[in-house]
Design a protein around this motif. Sequence first.
Motif, mmCIF file in Angstrom:
data_model
loop_
_atom_site.group_PDB
_atom_site.id
_atom_site.type_symbol
_atom_site.label_atom_id
_atom_site.label_comp_id
_atom_site.label_asym_id
_atom_site.label_seq_id
_atom_site.Cartn_x
_atom_site.Cartn_y
_atom_site.Cartn_z
ATOM 1 N N SER A 25 96.395 -17.188 -34.413
ATOM 2 C CA SER A 25 97.376 -17.648 -33.439
ATOM 3 C C SER A 25 98.764 -17.553 -34.073
ATOM 4 N N PHE A 26 99.799 -17.647 -33.261
ATOM 5 C CA PHE A 26 101.166 -17.473 -33.742
ATOM 6 C C PHE A 26 101.507 -18.425 -34.889
ATOM 7 N N ASP A 27 101.286 -19.726 -34.690
ATOM 8 C CA ASP A 27 101.631 -20.706 -35.726
ATOM 9 C C ASP A 27 100.875 -20.438 -37.028
ATOM 10 N N TRP A 28 99.573 -20.236 -36.931
ATOM 11 C CA TRP A 28 98.768 -20.030 -38.131
ATOM 12 C C TRP A 28 99.081 -18.691 -38.782
ATOM 13 N N GLY A 29 99.364 -17.678 -37.993
ATOM 14 C CA GLY A 29 99.756 -16.390 -38.552
ATOM 15 C C GLY A 29 101.036 -16.497 -39.360
ATOM 16 N N ASN A 30 101.999 -17.245 -38.839
ATOM 17 C CA ASN A 30 103.249 -17.445 -39.578
ATOM 18 C C ASN A 30 103.029 -18.281 -40.831
ATOM 19 N N ALA A 31 102.203 -19.306 -40.736
ATOM 20 C CA ALA A 31 101.902 -20.116 -41.919
ATOM 21 C C ALA A 31 101.284 -19.238 -43.009
ATOM 22 N N VAL A 32 100.358 -18.377 -42.627
ATOM 23 C CA VAL A 32 99.722 -17.476 -43.591
ATOM 24 C C VAL A 32 100.757 -16.524 -44.184
ATOM 25 N N LYS A 33 101.610 -15.976 -43.341
ATOM 26 C CA LYS A 33 102.637 -15.044 -43.825
ATOM 27 C C LYS A 33 103.488 -15.695 -44.916
ATOM 28 N N TYR A 34 103.941 -16.905 -44.670
ATOM 29 C CA TYR A 34 104.795 -17.573 -45.655
ATOM 30 C C TYR A 34 104.022 -17.947 -46.919
ATOM 31 N N CYS A 35 102.753 -18.324 -46.770
ATOM 32 C CA CYS A 35 101.929 -18.611 -47.949
ATOM 33 C C CYS A 35 101.640 -17.336 -48.737
ATOM 34 N N PHE A 36 101.415 -16.257 -48.027
ATOM 35 C CA PHE A 36 101.078 -14.981 -48.645
ATOM 36 C C PHE A 36 102.219 -14.489 -49.536
ATOM 37 N N ARG A 37 103.443 -14.716 -49.107
ATOM 38 C CA ARG A 37 104.592 -14.121 -49.800
ATOM 39 C C ARG A 37 105.389 -15.062 -50.683
ATOM 40 N N TRP A 38 105.073 -16.341 -50.720
ATOM 41 C CA TRP A 38 105.957 -17.318 -51.344
ATOM 42 C C TRP A 38 106.339 -16.969 -52.777
ATOM 43 N N GLN A 39 105.411 -16.434 -53.554
ATOM 44 C CA GLN A 39 105.730 -16.131 -54.944
ATOM 45 C C GLN A 39 106.619 -14.892 -55.084
ATOM 46 N N GLY A 40 106.543 -13.986 -54.111
ATOM 47 C CA GLY A 40 107.308 -12.754 -54.204
ATOM 48 C C GLY A 40 108.625 -12.770 -53.474
ATOM 49 N N ARG A 41 108.896 -13.839 -52.744
ATOM 50 C CA ARG A 41 110.121 -13.837 -51.938
ATOM 51 C C ARG A 41 110.968 -15.081 -52.161
ATOM 52 N N ASN A 42 110.683 -16.169 -51.460
ATOM 53 C CA ASN A 42 111.595 -17.319 -51.459
ATOM 54 C C ASN A 42 111.035 -18.591 -52.081
ATOM 55 N N GLY A 43 109.957 -18.505 -52.822
ATOM 56 C CA GLY A 43 109.408 -19.671 -53.503
ATOM 57 C C GLY A 43 109.046 -20.808 -52.560
ATOM 58 N N THR A 44 109.397 -22.020 -52.972
ATOM 59 C CA THR A 44 109.011 -23.201 -52.190
ATOM 60 C C THR A 44 109.648 -23.226 -50.799
ATOM 61 N N GLU A 45 110.738 -22.519 -50.620
ATOM 62 C CA GLU A 45 111.332 -22.425 -49.277
ATOM 63 C C GLU A 45 110.317 -21.811 -48.301
ATOM 64 N N ASP A 46 109.584 -20.789 -48.755
ATOM 65 C CA ASP A 46 108.558 -20.185 -47.901
ATOM 66 C C ASP A 46 107.401 -21.143 -47.670
ATOM 67 N N LEU A 47 107.011 -21.896 -48.685
ATOM 68 C CA LEU A 47 105.940 -22.881 -48.486
ATOM 69 C C LEU A 47 106.377 -23.964 -47.498
ATOM 70 N N ALA A 48 107.648 -24.345 -47.552
ATOM 71 C CA ALA A 48 108.172 -25.330 -46.591
ATOM 72 C C ALA A 48 108.133 -24.771 -45.171
ATOM 73 N N LYS A 49 108.387 -23.487 -45.022
ATOM 74 C CA LYS A 49 108.287 -22.853 -43.696
ATOM 75 C C LYS A 49 106.838 -22.861 -43.224
ATOM 76 N N ALA A 50 105.908 -22.610 -44.137
ATOM 77 C CA ALA A 50 104.488 -22.685 -43.787
ATOM 78 C C ALA A 50 104.134 -24.089 -43.307
ATOM 79 N N VAL A 51 104.653 -25.100 -43.995
ATOM 80 C CA VAL A 51 104.428 -26.494 -43.593
ATOM 81 C C VAL A 51 104.932 -26.713 -42.172
ATOM 82 N N TRP A 52 106.094 -26.184 -41.856
ATOM 83 C CA TRP A 52 106.658 -26.353 -40.509
ATOM 84 C C TRP A 52 105.702 -25.790 -39.455
ATOM 85 N N TYR A 53 105.179 -24.594 -39.696
ATOM 86 C CA TYR A 53 104.263 -23.981 -38.723
ATOM 87 C C TYR A 53 102.942 -24.727 -38.632
#
Length: 124
Positions: A25-53
């Motif tokens: 689903s949209f929310d879970w897909g976005n959460a996965v996307k941010y978790c998938f990339r957090w180490q290679g892109r924006n660090g904890t900012e991406d994990l925080a975005k995953a939390v939001w979704y």
Amino acid sequence: MSDSTNPDYYRQGPFECIELTRILSFDWGNAVKYCFRWQGRNGTEDLAKAVWYVKDAILHGVPLTTNEWSKAEAVALLTALAAADWGDLRDVWITMAKDTPQHVLTLLVRKIAEIENGRTKEES
């Protein structure tokens, strides 16, 4: 060659991120996307975005997948991520595969705190 549309951090896991996000689903897909990339892109900012979704999914009762036939495939892919400990998020992937949203949220919040507390200790 660099691909700005589908950067390396989406393609370097046990499979491409899109293989999983397209069946969620949209929310879970976005959460996965941010978790998938957090180490290679924006660090904890991406994990925080995953939390939001994840919070949004919980608030609105959004299921992991939009249909039952894709759930088995999603669980298999999440299990592969857990086996690879992709993004140092083994427990998040396992819990997502078990479809326990509140626990996924708790684990992500803990992971962010763990990273931020570790950073603080190193900076001291």
